[in-house]
Design an enzyme around this catalytic site. Sequence first.
Site, short mmCIF file in Angstrom:
data_model
loop_
_atom_site.label_atom_id
_atom_site.label_comp_id
_atom_site.label_asym_id
_atom_site.label_seq_id
_atom_site.Cartn_x
_atom_site.Cartn_y
_atom_site.Cartn_z
N GLU A 72 -3.03 8.57 -29.05
CA GLU A 72 -3.71 9.03 -27.84
C GLU A 72 -3.41 8.20 -26.60
OE1 GLU A 72 -5.29 11.86 -27.52
OE2 GLU A 72 -5.57 12.49 -29.51
N GLU A 122 -0.07 0.13 -24.01
CA GLU A 122 0.76 0.02 -22.88
C GLU A 122 0.71 1.26 -21.68
OE1 GLU A 122 2.04 -0.29 -26.08
OE2 GLU A 122 1.93 -2.36 -25.78
N THR A 131 -0.65 4.74 -25.88
CA THR A 131 -0.51 3.37 -26.62
C THR A 131 -1.30 2.55 -25.71
OG1 THR A 131 1.46 2.88 -25.23
CG2 THR A 131 1.93 4.03 -27.45
C1 LIG Z 1 -0.80 8.16 -37.56
C2 LIG Z 1 -0.52 8.96 -36.48
C3 LIG Z 1 -0.78 10.22 -36.11
C4 LIG Z 1 -0.45 10.70 -34.99
N1 LIG Z 1 -1.19 12.02 -34.73
C5 LIG Z 1 -0.57 12.92 -33.61
C6 LIG Z 1 -1.08 14.28 -33.56
O1 LIG Z 1 -1.67 14.79 -34.29
N2 LIG Z 1 -0.46 15.07 -32.80
C7 LIG Z 1 0.40 14.51 -31.66
O2 LIG Z 1 1.04 15.37 -31.04
N3 LIG Z 1 1.00 13.24 -31.87
C8 LIG Z 1 0.48 12.51 -32.73
N4 LIG Z 1 0.65 11.02 -32.79
C9 LIG Z 1 1.82 10.64 -32.11
C10 LIG Z 1 1.08 9.44 -30.95
O3 LIG Z 1 0.50 10.03 -29.94
C11 LIG Z 1 2.53 8.78 -30.44
O4 LIG Z 1 2.98 7.89 -31.47
C12 LIG Z 1 2.23 7.83 -29.17
O5 LIG Z 1 1.96 8.71 -27.99
C13 LIG Z 1 3.50 7.05 -28.83
O6 LIG Z 1 4.77 7.73 -28.88
P1 LIG Z 1 6.02 7.45 -29.76
O7 LIG Z 1 5.31 6.97 -31.10
O8 LIG Z 1 6.93 8.19 -29.54
O9 LIG Z 1 6.42 5.79 -29.19
P2 LIG Z 1 7.20 5.52 -27.69
O10 LIG Z 1 6.70 6.50 -26.57
O11 LIG Z 1 8.67 5.77 -28.06
O12 LIG Z 1 6.67 4.17 -27.33
C14 LIG Z 1 7.60 3.04 -27.90
C15 LIG Z 1 6.77 1.61 -27.35
O13 LIG Z 1 7.33 1.67 -25.89
C16 LIG Z 1 6.14 1.48 -25.16
N5 LIG Z 1 6.41 2.43 -23.99
C17 LIG Z 1 6.85 3.69 -23.91
N6 LIG Z 1 6.65 3.94 -22.64
C18 LIG Z 1 6.24 2.94 -21.96
C19 LIG Z 1 5.82 2.65 -20.31
N7 LIG Z 1 6.09 3.70 -19.47
N8 LIG Z 1 5.50 1.68 -20.10
C20 LIG Z 1 5.49 0.50 -21.08
N9 LIG Z 1 5.57 0.73 -22.35
C21 LIG Z 1 5.97 1.84 -22.64
C22 LIG Z 1 5.06 2.01 -26.02
O14 LIG Z 1 3.92 1.48 -25.41
C23 LIG Z 1 5.42 1.59 -27.24
O15 LIG Z 1 4.99 0.26 -27.40
C24 LIG Z 1 0.30 10.25 -34.01
C25 LIG Z 1 0.77 9.06 -34.16
C26 LIG Z 1 0.45 8.36 -35.46
C27 LIG Z 1 1.20 6.97 -35.49
#
Ligand SMILES: Cc1cc2nc3c(=O)[nH]c(=O)nc-3n(C[C@H](O)[C@H](O)[C@H](O)COP(=O)(O)OP(=O)(O)OC[C@H]3O[C@@H](n4cnc5c(N)ncnc54)[C@H](O)[C@@H]3O)c2cc1C
Length: 390
Positions: free
Chosen positions: A363, A367, A365
């Site tokens: 929901e 950040e 991160t």
């Molecule tokens: C257990 C679990 C359940 C989930 N359930 C759902 C679900 O039901 N439906 C769904 O759609 N999603 C779901 N998610 C996805 C979740 O919402 C994403 O993992 C999350 O939004 C982060 O995206 P990412 O994992 O691609 O990380 P990334 O976006 O790749 O980020 C990687 C790192 O880079 C940082 N970062 C990225 N952009 C920026 C920025 N602009 N400024 C500073 N830092 C940045 C992030 O904070 C993080 O530390 C789930 C994730 C998990 C782990």
Amino acid sequence: MDLTLDAADLAWQARAREFAETVLLPHELDLEMTGALPQATKDELRRAVVAHGLNGINHGPEVGGQGCTQLQQTLINEELGKATNALWAVVWHPAAPLRQGTAEQIRDYLIPSCLGERRACVAVTEPDAGSDTGAIRTTATRQGDRYVISGEKWFVTSADVADYIIVHAIVDGDPHQPTLFLVDRNASGVIVKREPKFTHTYVFGHHELVFDHVEVGVERVLGGVGQGLELTKDWFVEARLQIAANCLGAAIRAFELANHWASRRVQFGAPIRKQQAVEFMLADMAVEIMAAKSMVYRVAGQIDHGADRKLAHAHASVVKLHASEMAGRVLDRAVQIFGGRGYMRENPVERLSRDVRVDRIWEGTSEIQRVIIGGQLAKRGTQVFTGWYR
Ligand SMILES: Cc1cc2nc3c(=O)[nH]c(=O)nc-3n(C[C@H](O)[C@H](O)[C@H](O)COP(=O)(O)OP(=O)(O)OC[C@H]3O[C@@H](n4cnc5c(N)ncnc54)[C@H](O)[C@@H]3O)c2cc1C
């Protein structure tokens, strides 16, 4: 300023506490040790949610929900958050955008979801689109009176128990047309690619799904073409407050267990709480929990009193960021106070320490919450966060 909880608030809190203690907690160890609950148990839990009147707490009685205020939902989610292995997730919260559905969608999706007859999962994240929802590439191509959806979605929580999926796709490949679609889970072309394992032992799965030319009628668009991101904004407020409340519950349970253990555990001839190092850890936990609770209840109360939408959005980010990071710190101290016993999976504190880690990721991160808060500061000034409301 009146910060008291009224009789109705206290009744919801007591109901949720009783549910957590008598229905959820008995399943914790089984789930941890076996990695999954049998289907019969999941069905039994679903019935128990309805029997306790905890179904659809975030929707009004006119659509089969309980009509709880935001503060009451917070009180409920705090109690549920005390359960490990994310057992709180058995209490479903039908997605807020369903309220924007057509009369047919409300009849066919929202009402049965509130009643526990249907359940949704939400598919937004993709392999190349996580924090950056503007990078979503799942496409819904219009063909006559149908859309054909193709793409790949990751981390789809509860895909194993859902019977429909709220899919975020871009219409005709145009990133400016983000749109939500209601897709049946067993529709032709919905393929489970993988069911990965995660840090926590979650009660349901987080599947990777492929949408291979999945056809839906135009009536399955939720809230209008191009409205996908707009609809998720109000949803984020609710979801982020829910996470904050769950974190609060997890931290409180760990704090109570650690405080109790610090009195019982004797080393060097005295209970370990007599060591200032341990006493200070407990004191810091008390302070952090009290601060987080004050924030979460305040923002929930403000929303109930009609807070401006943008303000609610900004404050929900603050609350989610603070409560999730607070829970991480509190849980880490709780594990430390238990010593080796805090590292055993049979200890709720160990499980909670893994459970709350994801609250800094999903929901939005930590950040991304800071990006939102920083954006509000730049646009509207410090008053958004330092001011008080009359
Ligand atoms: C257990 C679990 C359940 C989930 N359930 C759902 C679900 O039901 N439906 C769904 O759609 N999603 C779901 N998610 C996805 C979740 O919402 C994403 O993992 C999350 O939004 C982060 O995206 P990412 O994992 O691609 O990380 P990334 O976006 O790749 O980020 C990687 C790192 O880079 C940082 N970062 C990225 N952009 C920026 C920025 N602009 N400024 C500073 N830092 C940045 C992030 O904070 C993080 O530390 C789930 C994730 C998990 C782990």
